[in-house]
Write an enzyme that holds these catalytic residues in place. Structure first.
Site, PDB file in Angstrom:
ATOM      1  N   THR A 156       0.877  -1.165   0.000  1.00 23.91           N
ATOM      2  CA  THR A 156       0.000   0.000   0.000  1.00 23.91           C
ATOM      3  C   THR A 156       0.913   1.214   0.000  1.00 23.91           C
ATOM      4  O   THR A 156       1.972   1.179   0.625  1.00 23.91           O
ATOM      5  CB  THR A 156      -0.891   0.054   1.254  1.00 23.91           C
ATOM      6  N   LYS A 207     -14.785  17.155  10.518  1.00 29.33           N
ATOM      7  CA  LYS A 207     -15.723  16.983  11.624  1.00 29.33           C
ATOM      8  C   LYS A 207     -16.081  18.354  12.182  1.00 29.33           C
ATOM      9  O   LYS A 207     -15.337  18.936  12.935  1.00 29.33           O
ATOM     10  CB  LYS A 207     -15.108  16.085  12.683  1.00 29.33           C
TER      11      LYS A 207
HETATM   12  P1  ADP Z   1      -3.069   4.259  -1.464  1.00 32.00           P
HETATM   13  O1  ADP Z   1      -4.245   5.011  -0.925  1.00 32.00           O
HETATM   14  O2  ADP Z   1      -2.149   3.830  -0.369  1.00 32.00           O
HETATM   15  O3  ADP Z   1      -2.472   4.943  -2.631  1.00 32.00           O
HETATM   16  P2  ADP Z   1      -4.747   2.421  -2.920  1.00 32.00           P
HETATM   17  O4  ADP Z   1      -4.451   2.750  -4.317  1.00 32.00           O
HETATM   18  O5  ADP Z   1      -4.975   1.033  -2.553  1.00 32.00           O
HETATM   19  O6  ADP Z   1      -3.557   2.879  -2.025  1.00 32.00           O
HETATM   20  O7  ADP Z   1      -5.904   3.355  -2.472  1.00 32.00           O
HETATM   21  C1  ADP Z   1      -7.186   2.895  -2.163  1.00 32.00           C
HETATM   22  C2  ADP Z   1      -8.031   4.059  -1.731  1.00 32.00           C
HETATM   23  O8  ADP Z   1      -8.174   5.004  -2.782  1.00 32.00           O
HETATM   24  C3  ADP Z   1      -9.441   3.683  -1.392  1.00 32.00           C
HETATM   25  O9  ADP Z   1      -9.529   3.146  -0.106  1.00 32.00           O
HETATM   26  C4  ADP Z   1     -10.153   5.013  -1.542  1.00 32.00           C
HETATM   27  O10 ADP Z   1      -9.983   5.827  -0.403  1.00 32.00           O
HETATM   28  C5  ADP Z   1      -9.421   5.659  -2.669  1.00 32.00           C
HETATM   29  N1  ADP Z   1     -10.186   5.489  -3.908  1.00 32.00           N
HETATM   30  C6  ADP Z   1      -9.992   4.594  -4.887  1.00 32.00           C
HETATM   31  N2  ADP Z   1     -10.860   4.762  -5.886  1.00 32.00           N
HETATM   32  C7  ADP Z   1     -11.655   5.803  -5.528  1.00 32.00           C
HETATM   33  C8  ADP Z   1     -12.770   6.470  -6.140  1.00 32.00           C
HETATM   34  N3  ADP Z   1     -13.243   6.124  -7.319  1.00 32.00           N
HETATM   35  N4  ADP Z   1     -13.332   7.475  -5.446  1.00 32.00           N
HETATM   36  C9  ADP Z   1     -12.871   7.860  -4.246  1.00 32.00           C
HETATM   37  N5  ADP Z   1     -11.834   7.280  -3.638  1.00 32.00           N
HETATM   38  C10 ADP Z   1     -11.233   6.263  -4.267  1.00 32.00           C
END
Ligand code: ADP
Length: 542
Positions: free
Chosen positions: A185, A439
């Site tokens: 991640t 918040k």
């Molecule tokens: P990192 O956040 O560490 O770069 P990821 O690519 O796994 O790793 O990120 C996942 C996160 O990205 C999700 O939990 C969410 O918060 C956000 N995310 C992914 N796609 C979307 C989307 N279409 N709209 C809003 N948030 C998104």
């Protein structure tokens, strides 16, 4: 009684066998890191992958060994990916945009034995090689003619390394639950943690993701994965494209608007996928050059929320259908797609855009629920929001080496860290990351909603909203804006534009203009840095 069907383990290299056998002539076109366009096809790619597998095997890479790649999307990256899979070794796609110290930390934590690196990132590896405790061999993804002068010890160019084996090799057979790939991640929220995909989870996930209401991939498509293979398992495209026989167009190192546009047009791409930041650059390029998109049919946008203005621009101005998607590294990564069920299929104009702001509904194999902080399930009314939790065969059960401890609730659901609503038709909409919601006076304000609205203003290039300390309300929203080149909009114009479109108490307390908004290594707005930057900011209302 057991079923009487064959035991055919779900192994990832069977994907490239299938592609080579039934779609052998289909192209993989890459913009090479050296510059020129390179063309191969699934038949030849499979032979090269076999050669890589044989070479790795001869070197002594064994099942379960981790091997890092620091590489763009190219045919060479695909060869290494499938070569590793075919002997049960683990592709560990490292995000090369991380800080060198983070890269070193991740490679050491994964205990990678080899590193395959693109020319672009040789300087990065030179910087950290002294700290890499498990790496024995570095292979530069180029040929002998393009090999740079380098201080790296024990280094060889990929083509010479590969040529030491031929492709007369048979894939290894092993349990489908064996580890296949690894992706950390990106640490937007804390220390990077390793997610370990299995062969089985990758196959199930790519099958589910390729379906019509999801990626909608087919042998008639020419798919351009702009999303890098190192970002969240490459959104499954390195599997779901060959699985369906779609041609692939790989953008290599160049992701600016002009380069992407050039490939979209000359290679007649029909479908592409990336984070909003990339599409922002493309749309600006199209606007500046007054160009059109003549073959692109669909664009998958995810990784962060796809702003309404972006969907509108693609669909109304360029005739390209937007597919908003959501997922995360821990989910292999695709968790939902906003394709239209019959209940929404006839919507037009703003009503359609309202739905497309949602992240959509999951493919089969992903279960979802929303709960309050005590784990009590919340109603699917499209308004109530809570913690989004997921379960399925391609969702992480734990992190590599047990980092983060037990990550599932009593029912085996994983808390995504996202806050969302679910509507009555099963469409999920992210209102925020649990760490980013503002918040205010005990109520929550969605930073994403405000950002989406602000970028709808014609003079705004990018917008971010963070919560800033407020003596009365705890936190109030601050809107940070990057103006489009040459535009001079002021605060009041932006606030007037937003007024009436959201609840009054959601209105930002202030607007500041900046030249640049910080991004993470995966192209998302880096809220932690922004919050840091504005931690002493005094709102005019305070
Ligand atoms: P990192 O956040 O560490 O770069 P990821 O690519 O796994 O790793 O990120 C996942 C996160 O990205 C999700 O939990 C969410 O918060 C956000 N995310 C992914 N796609 C979307 C989307 N279409 N709209 C809003 N948030 C998104």
């Amino acid at each position: 009684m057991l079923g009487l069907m064959q035991d055919w383990p779900l192994l990832c290299h069977k994907v490239i066998d299938h592609a080579a056998t039934f779609h052998g002539g289909r192209e993989i076109v890459s913009r090479s890191v050296e510059g020129p366009i390179h063309r191969t096809n699934y038949h030849d790619l499979r032979l090269s992958a076999l050669q890589v597998a044989k070479r790795l095997d001869a070197y002594g890479i064994r099942q379960g060994d981790r091997v890092a790649t620091l590489a763009w999307n190219t045919w060479r990256h695909m060869e290494v990916w499938y070569g590793l899979l075919g002997i049960g070794a683990i592709y560990h796609t490292v995000n090369p945009r991380l800080f060198p110290e983070q890269i070193a930390w991740i490679i050491n934590h994964a205990e990678d034995r080899m590193v395959f690196v693109d020319l672009t990132f040789v300087p990065v590896v030179e910087k950290i090689i002294g700290e890499l405790t498990t790496v024995e061999q570095v292979v530069v993804l180029t040929d002998a003619d393009h090999m740079p002068d380098t201080s790296l010890p024990n280094v060889i160019d990929y083509e010479s390394w590969k040529a030491e084996a031929d492709s007369d090799f048979a894939w290894k057979e092993f349990d489908e639950n064996s580890a296949a790939g690894m992706c950390y991640t990106s640490g937007t929220t804390g220390e990077p943690k390793g997610v370990v995909y299995s062969h089985r989870s990758n196959i199930i996930h790519s099958l589910a993701a390729a379906a019509t209401d999801m990626l909608n991939a087919s042998a008639r498509d020419r798919i351009m994965p702009v999303v890098p293979m190192f970002h969240a398992n490459g959104w499954s495209l390195a599997f779901s494209a060959p699985m369906t026989g779609a041609a692939m167009v790989m953008p290599g190192a160049r992701m600016d608007g002009a380069s992407i546009y050039d490939l979209l047009e000359t290679e007649k791409v029909t479908m592409t996928a990336a984070v909003p930041t990339v599409w922002l650059m493309l749309l600006q390029h199209l606007e500046q050059t007054d160009a059109n998109l003549t073959s692109l049919e669909r664009v998958v946008i995810g990784g962060s929320a796809c702003p309404r203005a972006m969907t509108k621009a693609f669909q109304d101005r360029y005739g390209v259908q937007v597919l908003h998607a959501w997922g995360m590294t821990e989910m292999s990564p695709l968790g939902s797609f906003c394709s239209l069920k019959p209940e929404y299929a006839d919507l037009k104009g703003d009503a359609l855009l309202d739905i497309q702001e949602k992240q959509g509904h999951p493919p089969f194999t992903v279960e979802m629920k929303i709960t309050d902080d005590d784990g009590v399930e919340l109603p699917w009314d499209g308004k109530t929001f809570g913690r989004l939790k997921v379960r399925g065969p391609a969702v992480a059960e734990s992190y590599f080496k047990g980092a983060g401890g037990d990550i599932l609730d009593d029912e085996g659901f994983f808390d995504t860290g996202d806050v969302s609503t679910m509507d009555k038709y099963g469409y999920m909409q992210i209102t925020d990351r649990s760490k980013d919601v503002i918040k205010s006076g005990g109520e929550w304000i969605s930073s994403i909603d405000l950002e989406n609205l602000a970028v709808g203003h014609p003079d705004v290039a990018e917008a971010a909203v963070i919560g800033v300390e407020h003596p009365k309300w705890d936190e109030r929203p601050l809107l940070v804006v990057v103006r489009k080149d040459g535009r001079e909009t002021e605060k009041q114009a932006i606030l007037s534009f937003m007024e009436g479109k959201i609840a009054k108490w959601w209105m930002p307390d202030d607007v500041v203009f900046v030249d640049e908004i910080p991004h993470t290594a995966t192209g998302k707005i880096k809220k932690t840095t922004l919050r840091d930057q504005f931690k002493d900011y005094r709102l005019p209302t305070a």
